[in-house]
Design a protein around this motif. Sequence first.
Motif, short mmCIF file in Angstrom:
data_model
loop_
_atom_site.label_atom_id
_atom_site.label_comp_id
_atom_site.label_asym_id
_atom_site.label_seq_id
_atom_site.Cartn_x
_atom_site.Cartn_y
_atom_site.Cartn_z
N ILE A 69 41.28 42.52 46.84
CA ILE A 69 40.90 41.62 45.76
C ILE A 69 42.06 41.51 44.77
O ILE A 69 42.73 42.50 44.49
CB ILE A 69 39.61 42.11 45.05
CG1 ILE A 69 39.10 41.07 44.06
CG2 ILE A 69 39.81 43.47 44.40
CD1 ILE A 69 37.72 41.40 43.50
N SER A 70 42.27 40.31 44.27
CA SER A 70 43.33 40.09 43.29
C SER A 70 42.91 38.94 42.38
O SER A 70 41.94 38.24 42.67
CB SER A 70 44.66 39.78 43.97
OG SER A 70 44.57 38.58 44.74
N ARG A 71 43.63 38.76 41.31
CA ARG A 71 43.30 37.67 40.40
C ARG A 71 44.58 37.11 39.79
O ARG A 71 45.57 37.81 39.64
CB ARG A 71 42.34 38.13 39.31
CG ARG A 71 42.89 39.14 38.34
CD ARG A 71 41.77 39.70 37.45
NE ARG A 71 41.19 38.67 36.60
CZ ARG A 71 40.00 38.80 36.01
NH1 ARG A 71 39.28 39.91 36.20
NH2 ARG A 71 39.52 37.82 35.23
N THR A 77 41.53 32.23 38.60
CA THR A 77 41.10 32.36 39.99
C THR A 77 41.15 33.82 40.43
O THR A 77 42.09 34.54 40.08
CB THR A 77 41.98 31.51 40.92
OG1 THR A 77 41.93 30.14 40.50
CG2 THR A 77 41.51 31.60 42.36
N VAL A 78 40.15 34.20 41.19
CA VAL A 78 40.13 35.50 41.84
C VAL A 78 40.14 35.26 43.35
O VAL A 78 39.57 34.27 43.83
CB VAL A 78 38.92 36.34 41.40
CG1 VAL A 78 37.61 35.68 41.80
CG2 VAL A 78 38.99 37.75 41.94
N TYR A 79 40.78 36.16 44.07
CA TYR A 79 40.95 36.01 45.52
C TYR A 79 40.37 37.22 46.26
O TYR A 79 40.29 38.32 45.70
CB TYR A 79 42.43 35.88 45.87
CG TYR A 79 43.15 34.79 45.14
CD1 TYR A 79 43.89 35.05 44.00
CD2 TYR A 79 43.08 33.47 45.60
CE1 TYR A 79 44.55 34.04 43.32
CE2 TYR A 79 43.75 32.45 44.93
CZ TYR A 79 44.47 32.74 43.79
OH TYR A 79 45.13 31.73 43.12
N LEU A 80 40.03 36.98 47.50
CA LEU A 80 39.67 38.07 48.39
C LEU A 80 40.40 37.83 49.71
O LEU A 80 40.04 36.92 50.46
CB LEU A 80 38.15 38.14 48.63
CG LEU A 80 37.71 39.34 49.45
CD1 LEU A 80 37.92 40.64 48.67
CD2 LEU A 80 36.23 39.21 49.86
N GLN A 81 41.44 38.62 49.93
CA GLN A 81 42.17 38.56 51.19
C GLN A 81 41.48 39.46 52.19
O GLN A 81 41.32 40.66 51.94
CB GLN A 81 43.62 39.00 50.99
CG GLN A 81 44.44 39.02 52.26
CD GLN A 81 44.67 37.64 52.83
OE1 GLN A 81 44.97 36.70 52.10
NE2 GLN A 81 44.54 37.50 54.15
#
Length: 119
Positions: A69-71, A77-81
Amino acid sequence: VQLQASGGGLVQAGGSLRLSCAASGRTFSSYAMGWFRQAPGKEREFVAAISWSGSSTYYADSVKGRFTISRDNAKNTVYLQMNSLKPEDTAVYYCAADPHYPAPAYDYWGQGTQVTVSS
């Protein structure tokens, strides 16, 4: 805050996907963010969470080492790789926001994006 998740799709086992969650409003950096998922016939479960600045994260044991998880607070925006995907990762994935970290419960939820992993 309003949340819009995207990036889901169909992928083969072992593949990767990156989910995004775009937030509206000017106070995105005031919210901790989380990802959850719900598989058919199962209860919604926690996947990952990230603190307001992104300096702290934690994960469910089932995804640790495979998901990140990153933002980007400048992009709201927040991400989920998601790497090394497994069929059991198939679910609708939801992003959520809350002013607290860790959040005992999340106040705001996105609409969900479907992830399907084929074997």
